[in-house]
Every structure is written in C-alpha cells, then in structure tokens.
Write an enzyme that holds these catalytic residues in place. Structure first.
Site, PDB file in Angstrom:
ATOM      1  N   LYS A 105      -4.588  11.034   3.061  1.00  0.00           N
ATOM      2  CA  LYS A 105      -3.284  10.349   3.053  1.00  0.00           C
ATOM      3  C   LYS A 105      -2.561  10.670   4.342  1.00  0.00           C
ATOM      4  O   LYS A 105      -2.768  11.738   4.931  1.00  0.00           O
ATOM      5  CB  LYS A 105      -2.456  10.850   1.865  1.00  0.00           C
ATOM      6  N   ASN A 220       6.770  -3.303  -4.769  1.00  0.00           N
ATOM      7  CA  ASN A 220       5.574  -4.147  -4.704  1.00  0.00           C
ATOM      8  C   ASN A 220       4.801  -4.121  -6.026  1.00  0.00           C
ATOM      9  O   ASN A 220       4.673  -5.138  -6.712  1.00  0.00           O
ATOM     10  CB  ASN A 220       4.707  -3.680  -3.527  1.00  0.00           C
ATOM     11  N   GLY A 222       5.541  -2.728  -8.996  1.00  0.00           N
ATOM     12  CA  GLY A 222       6.348  -2.959 -10.189  1.00  0.00           C
ATOM     13  C   GLY A 222       6.695  -4.420 -10.404  1.00  0.00           C
ATOM     14  O   GLY A 222       6.604  -4.936 -11.528  1.00  0.00           O
TER      15      GLY A 222
HETATM   16  N1  GLU Z   1      -1.999   3.338  -0.921  1.00  0.00           N
HETATM   17  C1  GLU Z   1      -2.843   2.925  -1.991  1.00  0.00           C
HETATM   18  C2  GLU Z   1      -3.062   4.056  -2.986  1.00  0.00           C
HETATM   19  O1  GLU Z   1      -2.345   5.008  -3.027  1.00  0.00           O
HETATM   20  C3  GLU Z   1      -4.134   2.343  -1.486  1.00  0.00           C
HETATM   21  C4  GLU Z   1      -4.933   3.250  -0.630  1.00  0.00           C
HETATM   22  C5  GLU Z   1      -6.067   2.541   0.072  1.00  0.00           C
HETATM   23  O2  GLU Z   1      -6.234   1.362  -0.142  1.00  0.00           O
HETATM   24  O3  GLU Z   1      -6.743   3.224   0.804  1.00  0.00           O
HETATM   25  O4  GLU Z   1      -3.923   3.977  -3.808  1.00  0.00           O
END
Ligand code: GLU
Length: 416
Positions: A105, A220, A222
C-alpha cells in the site's frame, strides 16, 4: 483519522489467526511486520512559486504469492501505521481470493481537495520519481484508493514509462480505459461486495427483496453499493451517511435523488429535510443489512456493537470493526462479511486488468462481471466453510484461508 491504531488492530487479528492455525513463532514473526517500508520526501513546485515537500510512503508487506499489489492514498491524515495496516490487509485480500499477488500500500500526506490539477500532477509524477526503482509490473503494482483516481494513475504510469523509455501500461491498475484500463474496474469493489451479500443472504435465508439496508459512507464504493442494492436485489436503502452525518427514511430513499443532493450540497445531510443522524444512531437503526463503506477505521467498536440490530454487515471499507466489537457481533449472531473478503472485488478486477495488459487483449464487461462473480462466490464459500470447520467467526475464517495460503508459499519457497 481513527480512534484505534489500525496496524495494532491488524496485528491483533493476525495473532488471533496464528493461535487458531498454531503457527510457528518464526512464521508469525515474518507475518507480523512488512518486508519493506519506503518513506520519501517529495518536493513539488506549487502554483504560487514556492516549493513544498510532501511525505510519501510505500509499504511492501508480503510477496510470497506474487508481486506486491495495493492502492495509493492521498490523505491529509495519512500515517505510516494506516498504510502498514492496509498493506497487511492487501496481503490477506489477495490471498483469500487466491490471486497470484502479494500485498502492499502507498500513501502521501496531502490534501488533494486544496491542490490544483497541475500541483497534483507534479506530486504524482515526483512520487514515481522517488519510488520507481522499487515498483514495476512484476515487482509492485499500485492502484487507486482514497482520493486517487484514473487520472492520477495515468500520470504515474506515464512518468514511469518515460523513465523506462518504453510504454509500461502494466505498472499499475485502475487506469483509464484508453490506456489499458479494464471495463468494470470502477464499480468492481461494490459489485464484488454485493455478490458476497447475495451468498450470505442465501445462507441466512434472508429475502433480499424485502430487506432494509443502511449504507455508511457515500463515496465511490458506498454510492455504487446503494444503487446496486436496489438494482440487483430490489432491496430498500433506508439510511445513508457521509462524513457530515446520516439520513433515514423507513419507507426507503431515492438513491439517485440523494446522489444529486450530495453533488449539489456536498453532503447527504439535509436531503428532503430529513433529521440528521449520527453514525452511532445510524448503526442502531432497525435494518437487516449494514453496508460499512466509510473510510473510518474502528468505527464499529465495543460501544456501538451491542446496539446493532442488522443480521449482516458488509464491510466494503477496510477495517471498520475493532476486534472487541467482532467478538460481540459474533456472540449476537451478526454475520460479518469481513473487509478483505467483502471489498476484494476491486483488486480482483485489478488483477484482470494486469492479465489483459499482458495479453494485450481486452475483455467485455460481461466477461469481467462473470469472472468476478465466480471468484467472489467461490471465496465467500471457502471462508464460510472454514468458519464452520474451525467454529470461528467469518473474519477469523477469512484469515485462516488467506494466511494458510501465504504460509504454504513461504514454506515451499524455503523462507521458514
Ligand atoms: N485500493 C483497492 C483496495 O484496497 C484496490 C487495490 C488494487 O486494485 O490494487 O482493495
């Protein structure tokens, strides 16, 4: 941002799972910490001629199953602990869906609402300049998350392509369609969650046509979920909230009209003169289903958990429920579809986007939805089966399924 430390919450959940699976200490020690944490200072020339330095992070939690995968958040209250927790949850999310991906992340401390388009572009490009050596289509593949979108992904992909001297569409996912995005990525998180809700309703004999639903968070995921609940099941959305408060109408809300109201006034509050509710009041409403889609980690705590009347909680957001609240909900018979299962639709379609980029061949929307439905349904039932076999709640069961896969990969690779 939150009352609890989300990383401590993630670690506590993992410890719980380690006990159920009787994991060796060495395995636990690896899984309790990220493999790599990158922090960078990102200078950006602002429109007024000054230079401002932003702090950015990329946390690479575990890549036993494949390249790190996970979004990048732009948020004024971003902290390394939030990013760490989210990178751990990404690891379990990809594993529970059986995707050949690890977890990571990213985040930048900034307030995108106060920045011009040019400033945002320079920030996004400079973040890539700072971390490009540590990411790539087969090492770490970012995606959009809170306050980042397809445009930001496009700038980042372009910057990386310039550095590499060739197009690198596969650097990240959630791109605009014209440069290698996938159909269906936009509403995939909500859609995936709704497939798991459909399966949970079958399991619990809930007639969704007659169900009353509260949706917490009208961003988005929700707002898409609120429309899908009506469209897919004919259920009634009776309450919605956003960061300013909530509204409730037992006869059901017209979601399109609420959406319009929010677009004009920036909040759902005030719609048709309905009384403003707090989060706590909304959680205690007489509803059958709660969709927790607000980015508010730990909002369902031990104080509100006993007041919840819903039979199912769909966690479309990451980390809405604290471990203490989890135990209360389980005791009260509330069926929680845990975050990293419920909201895995986004990363699953991201994975489909990676596959399409590699093949340079693009699928139809029906193809994407059919594959997503099959994947979410299969994972939901694997978790449900584990919850029955181990006599544990759905979150612990999701951990059991996900962590077992990561541990198997670590063992066969010779890490432990
Ligand atoms: N941000 C989204 C999540 O937390 C998607 C992450 C991604 O597609 O890599 O699942």
């Amino acid at each position: 941002m939150s009352k609890v430390n989300p990383f401590e919450m993630a670690q506590q959940q993992l410890m719980d799972c380690a006990k159920i699976l009787k994991l060796d200490q060495g395995v636990v020690d690896i899984l309790m910490q990220p493999q790599r944490q990158i922090q960078v200072s990102i200078p950006v020339k602002m429109d007024n001629g000054t230079t401002k330095v932003f702090q950015g992070f990329r946390v690479q939690y575990n890549n036993a199953l494949g390249p790190y995968k996970g979004g990048i958040r732009y948020h004024p209250n971003e902290t390394i602990d939030t990013v760490r927790a989210l990178s751990a949850w990404m690891t379990w999310k990809c594993a529970v869906l059986n995707l050949p991906l690890g977890g990571g992340k990213g985040g930048i401390i900034c307030n995108p609402k106060e920045m011009s388009k040019g400033e945002l572009e320079r920030l996004s490009r400079n973040y890539i300049r700072a971390i490009w050596k540590n990411i790539g289509p087969d090492t770490d593949v970012p995606a959009p998350d809170v306050y980042t979108d397809g445009q930001i992904m496009a700038w980042m992909m372009d910057e990386y392509s310039v550095i590499q001297g060739k197009n690198q569409f596969g650097l990240l996912t959630g791109k605009p369609l014209i440069i290698g995005g996938s159909l269906g990525r936009g509403d995939s998180t909500a859609k995936g969650g709704m497939y798991t809700l459909r399966e949970a309703a079958k399991e619990l004999n809930i007639d969704l046509k007659k169900a009353k639903v509260a949706v917490l968070g009208f961003g988005n995921a929700g707002s898409f979920a609120a429309s899908l609940i009506e469209e897919m099941f004919g259920a009634k959305v009776v309450a919605v909230t956003d960061s300013k408060g909530g509204i409730y109408d037992e006869k059901g809300l017209d979601i399109k009209a609420v959406f319009e109201h929010k677009k004009q006034t920036k909040s759902v509050v005030g719609y048709k003169g309905l009384k403003k509710l707090t989060n706590e009041e909304t959680l205690a409403l007489p509803v059958d289903i709660i969709v927790a889609a607000a980015p508010d980690e730990g909002a369902i705590n031990e104080i509100v958990a006993p007041t919840i009347k819903a039979k199912v909680i769909c966690e479309l957001a990451n980390g809405p429920t604290t471990p203490t609240a989890d135990a209360i909900l389980y005791k009260n018979g509330v069926h929680v579809i845990p975050d990293f299962l419920c909201n895995a639709g986004g990363v699953t379609v991201s994975y489909y986007e990676m596959v399409q980029n590699m093949y340079m061949h693009y699928w139809t929307l029906d193809d994407v939805y059919a594959k997503l439905d099959a994947a979410m349904t299969k994972s939901y039932h694997e978790v449900l089966a584990a919850s029955k076999a181990y006599k544990v709640n759905m979150r612990q069961a999701a951990y059991v399924v996900a962590v077992s896969r990561v541990v198997e990969a670590m063992k066969v690779r010779g890490w432990v």
